[in-house]
Design an enzyme around this catalytic site. Sequence first.
Site, PDB file in Angstrom:
ATOM      1  N   HIS A   1       0.854  -1.183   0.000  1.00 61.39           N
ATOM      2  CA  HIS A   1       0.000   0.000   0.000  1.00 61.39           C
ATOM      3  C   HIS A   1       0.891   1.234   0.000  1.00 61.39           C
ATOM      4  O   HIS A   1       1.886   1.277   0.727  1.00 61.39           O
ATOM      5  CB  HIS A   1      -0.906   0.006   1.232  1.00 61.39           C
ATOM      6  CG  HIS A   1      -2.001   1.024   1.177  1.00 61.39           C
ATOM      7  ND1 HIS A   1      -1.799   2.346   1.510  1.00 61.39           N
ATOM      8  CD2 HIS A   1      -3.297   0.919   0.834  1.00 61.39           C
ATOM      9  CE1 HIS A   1      -2.937   3.004   1.368  1.00 61.39           C
ATOM     10  NE2 HIS A   1      -3.865   2.166   0.967  1.00 61.39           N
TER      11      HIS A   1
ATOM     12  N   LYS B   1     -16.111   0.310  -7.477  1.00 65.00           N
ATOM     13  CA  LYS B   1     -15.827   1.400  -8.426  1.00 65.00           C
ATOM     14  C   LYS B   1     -16.767   1.322  -9.624  1.00 65.00           C
ATOM     15  O   LYS B   1     -17.159   2.339 -10.194  1.00 65.00           O
ATOM     16  CB  LYS B   1     -14.360   1.310  -8.866  1.00 65.00           C
ATOM     17  CG  LYS B   1     -13.902   2.382  -9.820  1.00 65.00           C
ATOM     18  CD  LYS B   1     -12.397   2.501  -9.804  1.00 65.00           C
ATOM     19  CE  LYS B   1     -11.719   1.218 -10.223  1.00 65.00           C
ATOM     20  NZ  LYS B   1     -11.839   0.970 -11.671  1.00 65.00           N
TER      21      LYS B   1
END
Length: 970
Positions: free
Chosen positions: A160, A605
């Site tokens: 990340h 999304k």
Amino acid sequence: MADTPQDPTAVDSGTDPLARAVAPLRDDVRFLGSLLGETIREHAGDRVFDLVETARRTAFAVRRSEADRDEVSALFKDISAADAIPVIRAFSLFALLANVAEDLHQERRRRMHRAAGETPPDGDLEVTWTRLAELLEGDGDERLAAVRATARVSPVLTAHPTETRRRMVFEATRRVHVLMGRRDVLRSGEQDPVTESELAELELELRRLVLALWQTALIRNERPHIEDEVMAGLQYYEATLLEVIPPLNAQIDERLGCGGRAMVRPGSWIGGDRDGNPYVTGDVVRFATDRAAELLHGHYAEQLRLLERELSMSARIVQVDSGIAQLADSLTDTEVEGSPAREDVPFRQAVRVVRRRLAARARATGSSLPRSVLLSAGRLIGLDDDPPYADPEEMAADLETIDAGLSAVGSDLLRAPRLRDLRWALNSFGFHLQSLDMRQNSESHEELLTEVFAIAGVTGDYAALDEDARVELLLGELSHDRPLLGARAELSEFAAKEMGVLKAAAEAVSGLGPDVVQHYIVSMCGSVSDLLEPAVLLKEVGLFSGSPDEPRSTVRLIPLLETIDDLAGGARMLDAALVLPQFRALVRSQGDVLEIMLGYSDSNKDGGYLAANWSLYEAELALVDTAARAGVHLRFFHGRGGAVGRGGGNSYDAILAQPPGAVQGALRITEQGEIISAKYSEPVRARRNLEALVAATLEVSLLDVEGLGDDAEQAYAVMAALARLGREAYAELVHEDPGFIEYFTTSTPLSEIGELNIGSRPTSRKQTSTVDDLRAIPWVLSWSQSRVMLPGWFGVGTALRRWVEDGGGETVGGATDGHANAGDGHSAAGGADSEERLATLRRLYRHWPFLRTTLSNMAQVMAKADMGLAARYAELVPDAEVGRRIHGVISDEFDLTREMLLAVTGQETMLDDNPALARSVRNRFPYLEPLNVLQVELLRRYRAGDRDPDIRTGIQLTMNGLATALRNSG
């Protein structure tokens, strides 16, 4: 920083039980804040300290509606970038230290529950064992037998961009946690002079650590390499996982009866996930697998060194069995041959044999071990021509011999915990530590095979073939072991790199065993050919054995269903694959276990929060049916990120919210971002979070937790209608509004995430200006930085209101194409009026874990949103009218969603069911205000062309600080 101010609504902590319960937390936060404030004043000067304090007080005044937000902005309007950096670092470090205090308080509360004899919270394994007691006492339950045979929980660490912490920051934060825990103990009892002295020394050490943190750069000044991310992931093994997982697996085996199988077995994507990451190469795969093995060999060597020192039993006192004698005599040692010392301590000599063979294995595989763990009896081991262990089973057999020998001489106390934990470590980690997943997208496989097949003369244009022709060709290639490429084949740069990654994976399997690479994940997998293509590539490097009747591979082919359409078509694709004899034979050779990965972030999304969650639920139901008809055991791999918009939230609740049959004793789940640090940086928390995963997996597998009974069909119909309505509302903004792309890309730090060297991978899979091709991390991270948190809630309010008002305006049969469309055409609302429809939602919320968890997670992310701060980011949009209009749409939907959430849940506030987060929002989130305000100011200057390096650094620091404070932002 000064003390955290009192909540003006708080009551006297001396009389109110709740206030007394949180008083230690407030004390810890104040203490750490005061240490940080004193450090800033002393080492950055009064000017910086005063600015930080003014910003802090003003931010809290804003929170209490005693000041206007413009007052915070005014503090930083003309600040230089160089002066902004220490302010940003101050608030970022406070967030880091406040995390420590909150984590300690969670542990403190659990101890208080136990001390008071109260039932521990859900997720505690002892509670789970009690719930399963009757079932575990019996022997005939088929579900229990299946769970015992397949039990597996695998947290899979992924990289990340905001979580590649400097190692010193990681270690210092862990040390602060330990010392604050010790301080808590010292201050809770009677204080004598010695303890007072110890307390003073402890607080002095805390001051040193805070100073070290203040003087350490929180982030790197260059884009992190994948090697940095690999090492960042491995530090959690050193910190907690090597210590915590072995005894946990031992307890699970003792209580569940798994036949000695390790249930918790971790994995990693870091270094093997090349989907959209051009920096993953064969060398990176080697680095990831080699460093993991080196770390593990070092751990084993250190534990064996300590064990050798402990097992000092003399042959003059105890009678050793033949197994120990044979093991002790199995290697020749010329220096001590025949010496009384050698003959007198046979257990030590037996352990030394294991150490020598392990050291020989480390040397043979290129792993370097610290000199300290290679010393024995004053000389170095690993220098002799000892036979290295061929596999973990050989070493396990020698440890079993030592264990049996100790039992034979009545030394059961010496068998645990070190020897027990070492044996279970070997069982849990083998010689590889973690399974490294391979991942690539189907488009890349198609491009690679098109080139390979052309070079091999198989077909001139594989990409031009239709699906049936592709499947026929692929099955033909999988029916034999002949390679497609010769040693001198000339490949393009792309193809050479792809094959290099696969060759490195094969080398790792050869050196470390098949468990080091067990999974090959196919992103954007929408067809059977997509699923079969990697098998041909694996065959080329020796990881797949072709045969018409008995194809074999130790690597599982795993389709990743990401978009809503892919989720809807997943069962059909699986049906088509399982009717192919070769694919069915491959699954059978792998224990009849088939794994499917579910993508939370891309589906979100694609269709928004409600549609994504319901699509995942429907897909699981359909896939479970398909697997059951085919007679295979289905294991789901949940691609959950830290943010709610990417499947984040409480893992225990999320697992219990899975549909019936979806968790058959096993699951894998990604752990990512700040969540990794929050869960696994400290042993107590690591144990608690792993227990929660195991507890939920066992409960949902063995108990009826869905709770719908005969109401399931109606519940599914209602949710299908809500999902459709939510998707429509989401699409109206994200996919249809012509100003949305401009708003998103300019009102959030999306472009800066890619430009400012944050993370090793690009922000999108390819050059694009559309939402569809953006990677999930920058999509979610951008919205969290701007405090909109759009992926975690947008469209839900509109969906709930429309359904309550008129049932969505469609019949059950027309609501969706998914699993729930078994209705007879009657209205989803059943003709009920608005009040009855609202009552239906309230009933489902109370009794259905899926809906309750979905709305609870949404409430958590909405509590971290701030439409006032989001308005500041909207001012960054070049077209002011677009900025105002779209921010207005988002803000109105936020208000509606909050209103409808409270109406359905019956709560007075969004966080009635999460007092810990409510407390954090109240006491800690004002510290985020200066970070957001400064980020907007620096973004404005950066986009205006100011390339002062301090501006770039400042933006990076605000991103890191906000991610640290929000904890599950990406």
